[in-house]
Every structure is written in structure tokens, then in C-alpha cells.
Design a protein around this motif. Structure first.
Motif, PDB file in Angstrom:
ATOM      1  N   ARG A 275       0.853  -1.190   0.000  1.00 45.37           N
ATOM      2  CA  ARG A 275       0.000   0.000   0.000  1.00 45.37           C
ATOM      3  C   ARG A 275       0.884   1.233   0.000  1.00 45.37           C
ATOM      4  O   ARG A 275       1.940   1.232   0.629  1.00 45.37           O
ATOM      5  N   ARG A 340      -5.854   1.876   2.643  1.00 45.73           N
ATOM      6  CA  ARG A 340      -5.640   2.273   1.260  1.00 45.73           C
ATOM      7  C   ARG A 340      -5.717   1.067   0.315  1.00 45.73           C
ATOM      8  O   ARG A 340      -5.616  -0.088   0.742  1.00 45.73           O
ATOM      9  N   SER A 342      -4.640  -1.767  -2.117  1.00 47.33           N
ATOM     10  CA  SER A 342      -3.431  -2.584  -2.041  1.00 47.33           C
ATOM     11  C   SER A 342      -3.150  -3.289  -3.361  1.00 47.33           C
ATOM     12  O   SER A 342      -4.041  -3.476  -4.199  1.00 47.33           O
TER      13      SER A 342
END
Length: 350
Positions: A275, A340, A342
């Protein structure tokens, strides 16, 4: 608070006691020694009295602290000075700063002559039942580009099990400074560097794990809190049960005849869930540029289905939540990055 089983206490007779410590039962003194834990201090305690000299080797919770690093530039290997392995070599040499009185063990000149008498395994031969051991290195292993920083935690058995890596740069470094391909190349280099550092530390303690049969927990960290290698009880058992190539004499010697030179544990094939955030704003005005979170695990036999991907995602988030994260601002960064988007990458063994 000290916790001692009263039924195990045996008190010396007052008439034979020359000071207050002589009146204390042995389990209490051993508990105090375990709280002290520092090997250098415990070795000095052996000179206090005959009783201390006989009790110190029974301490089972120890800290081996390396005070300084001796230069590894000695002409023995062309690449040692600039490599992670060279750093590990210099750490082993620097353990010679410990004060080592006779420990009652005869060092054999056959196989042991290849291993420094000041290596961790040799030092620990002065202790009878080591259960928990922490080795503290003076600095981190990685030499990165300016303003770059990496924090990592890795768990090992016979080889790498998993690793959580947090990398970032500070000081207003933009995405364009992170290399081609949007910084992917730099982030992969960070990840590989951390895995090599972790595998080198793991190799450094192979003899420690082999010889200390009561060992149930081993931690190798540095004072800068750059990286931590953890071997818990199941990982230690997995290592001892292993009879494969990771445990071979050829892997140990690598043709050099010196146990620590240019060696590390082989990193297995792994999956990496990555990420990234170009600019991560944290509390107290802290900013991380190019913040990257990589969760690495040993590759299995996944078939690439949607169910496999979901299992990977659950493992990824659970690994960080269950102790793979970090404290303070680094923990905050991990908590934000885990939400977030990935990317799943696969890396072959190296």
C-alpha cells in the motif's frame, strides 16, 4: 512485583549469613537476576561472591547488548564493508567488549575453532537454561538514501514466516524523487533490503537456537528501533525440526570457513501486499512522503481465485492488527495505510 512459589524457598541459616543477600532464598535472587537480564552486568555479579557465581549461570531471561561496532574493513572480503552481512560480521566482532570470566566450559579446537569465541552462542554457553533471550544491536542494518527511513518487524521459524515493513521519506521529498514507475522500484528496493537485513540477523543466531534447548523466545532488535526479528516458541520448534537446506553445513560455511561471513538465511518465495500514499498527513503536523506499507508472508499454494484473494486480505489486516504494527506515529501511519488500496506482488526465493 516478584512472584515466587513459597514452597520452593530454602533459607540459609542466620548464623551462616554474612550479609542481607545471604539471607535471601535462591529463587528470589534468581528472579532479581532475571529482572537485571543484561549479560555484562550478570557476568560482573559473578565476582561478588561464590553464591552469586553459582547462581548467575541459572538465569533464564537474558539481554545480550552490543555496545559498539568495530569496522568490518579488514580485507577478508571485497564486499563486506558495504553490505548488510558486513554489518552483522562487525557486530559479532564487537561482542568482544563483554567482560568474560572463566565460565567452566572447555572450548574444543575442532569445529568450534571456526567460530569466534565471542559469538553469541559461545557467550551463552556460560548459562544453563536460557528461556528468553533478547539481542540488542547498536544501530540498524540499512544504509538508505538521504531522508529515507524504514521500520520493519519479521517473524521467523526455519526461515521467514512474515514481515511488516513501513518505509517513507521526509523533508519535502516529492513523488518524482522516488524513482521511475511512480516510485515502485524504490519501494521494492526498500522491501528487499529489509528482508535481507532480517535474514542476516536470523542466520546470526542459528547456533544460539540449536544449542539452547530450553529457549522459547528470541528477539533481535537494535537501539534505533529500525528492525526486529522475532522467533517465538513455535518458530523455534519449526527451526529445530527442519532438516532441509536451510539447516545444512553448506549453507553455514558457504565455502569461506568463517561462520558469519557473507551468509544469511535464504528468503523463501513470498507474497507481498503493498500500500502506498504519496503524502501522508499525521497528527502533530507530521508528514510522511512516499509512505509505503508492505506486508510480506511466505507463499503458499493459493490458486489465484477470489476466495484466495479475500483470504490474503484478511490475513494482511489481521497480521498488522495482531502485533505486526508499530507504536506512536508509526502505528498511526500503519493504521491509515491499511485502509488504502493494495497491490499483491509475488517474489521468488533469493
Amino acid at each position: 512485583m516478584l512472584s515466587v512459589d513459597p514452597s520452593s524457598l530454602s533459607f540459609p541459616s542466620p548464623e551462616n549469613a554474612s550479609n542481607g543477600f545471604d539471607c535471601l532464598p535462591e529463587p528470589i535472587i534468581l528472579t532479581i537476576f532475571n529482572y537485571i537480564s543484561d549479560i555484562k552486568t550478570l557476568i560482573r555479579c559473578r565476582a561478588v561472591s561464590r553464591r552469586f557465581n553459582s547462581l548467575v549461570p541459572q538465569s533464564d531471561s537474558l539481554l545480550l547488548r552490543v555496545d559498539r561496532v568495530i569496522s568490518s574493513v579488514d580485507g577478508e572480503s571485497d564486499g563486506d564493508a558495504s553490505s548488510v552481512i558486513g554489518f552483522i560480521k562487525s557486530v559479532v566482532k564487537s561482542i568482544q567488549n563483554l567482560i568474560l570470566p572463566p565460565l567452566g566450559h572447555t572450548i574444543q579446537s575442532s569445529s568450534d575453532s571456526r567460530q569466534s569465541e565471542y559469538s553469541p552462542a559461545m557467550i551463552l554457553r556460560g548459562f544453563e537454561r536460557v528461556k528468553e533471550l533478547q539481542i540488542e544491536l547498536p544501530t540498524g542494518d540499512l544504509w538508505l538514501e538521504k531522508r529515507a527511513s524504514i521500520k520493519w518487524k519479521a517473524e521467523f521459524g526455519k526461515t521467514l514466516r512474515n514481515c511488516v515493513i513501513l518505509g517513507f521519506r521526509c523533508g519535502g521529498v516529492g513523488e518524482s524523487d522516488l524513482g521511475g514507475g511512480g516510485g515502485l522500484k524504490t519501494r521494492v528496493v526498500w522491501t528487499i533490503s529489509a528482508l535481507i537485513a532480517a535474514s542476516a540477523r536470523h542466520f546470526m543466531v542459528k547456533d544460539v537456537v540449536t544449542e539452547n534447548l530450553h529457549l522459547s523466545k528470541l528477539i533481535i532488535k537494535d537501539r534505533e528501533d529500525e528492525g526486529t526479528v522475532i522467533m517465538n516458541e513455535s518458530g523455534i520448534k519449526e527451526y529445530r525440526d527442519d532438516t532441509g537446506e536451510n539447516h545444512s553445513d553448506e549453507d553455514r560455511q558457504n565455502g569461506s570457513g568463517v561462520w558469519w561471513q557473507s551468509n544469511r538465511t535464504r528468503v523463501p518465495a513470498v507474497w507481498m501486499r503493498m500500500r502506498h500514499e504519496a503524502r501522508l498527513e499525521l497528527s502533530n503536523g507530521v508528514t510522511m512522503d512516499g509512505a509505503t506499507l508492505v506486508v510480506v508472508r511466505r507463499a503458499g499454494n493459493a490458486g489465484g481465485t477470489a476466495e484466495d484473494a479475500e483470504e490474503e486480505r484478511r490475513w494482511d489486516e489481521g497480521s498488522v492488527a495482531a502485533g505486526g504494527g508499530f507504536d506512536g506515529v508509526y502505528g498511526e501511519a500503519v493504521a491509515k495505510l491499511i485502509t488504502r488500496r493494495s497491490y499483491l506482488l509475488e517474489m521468488n526465493s533469493f
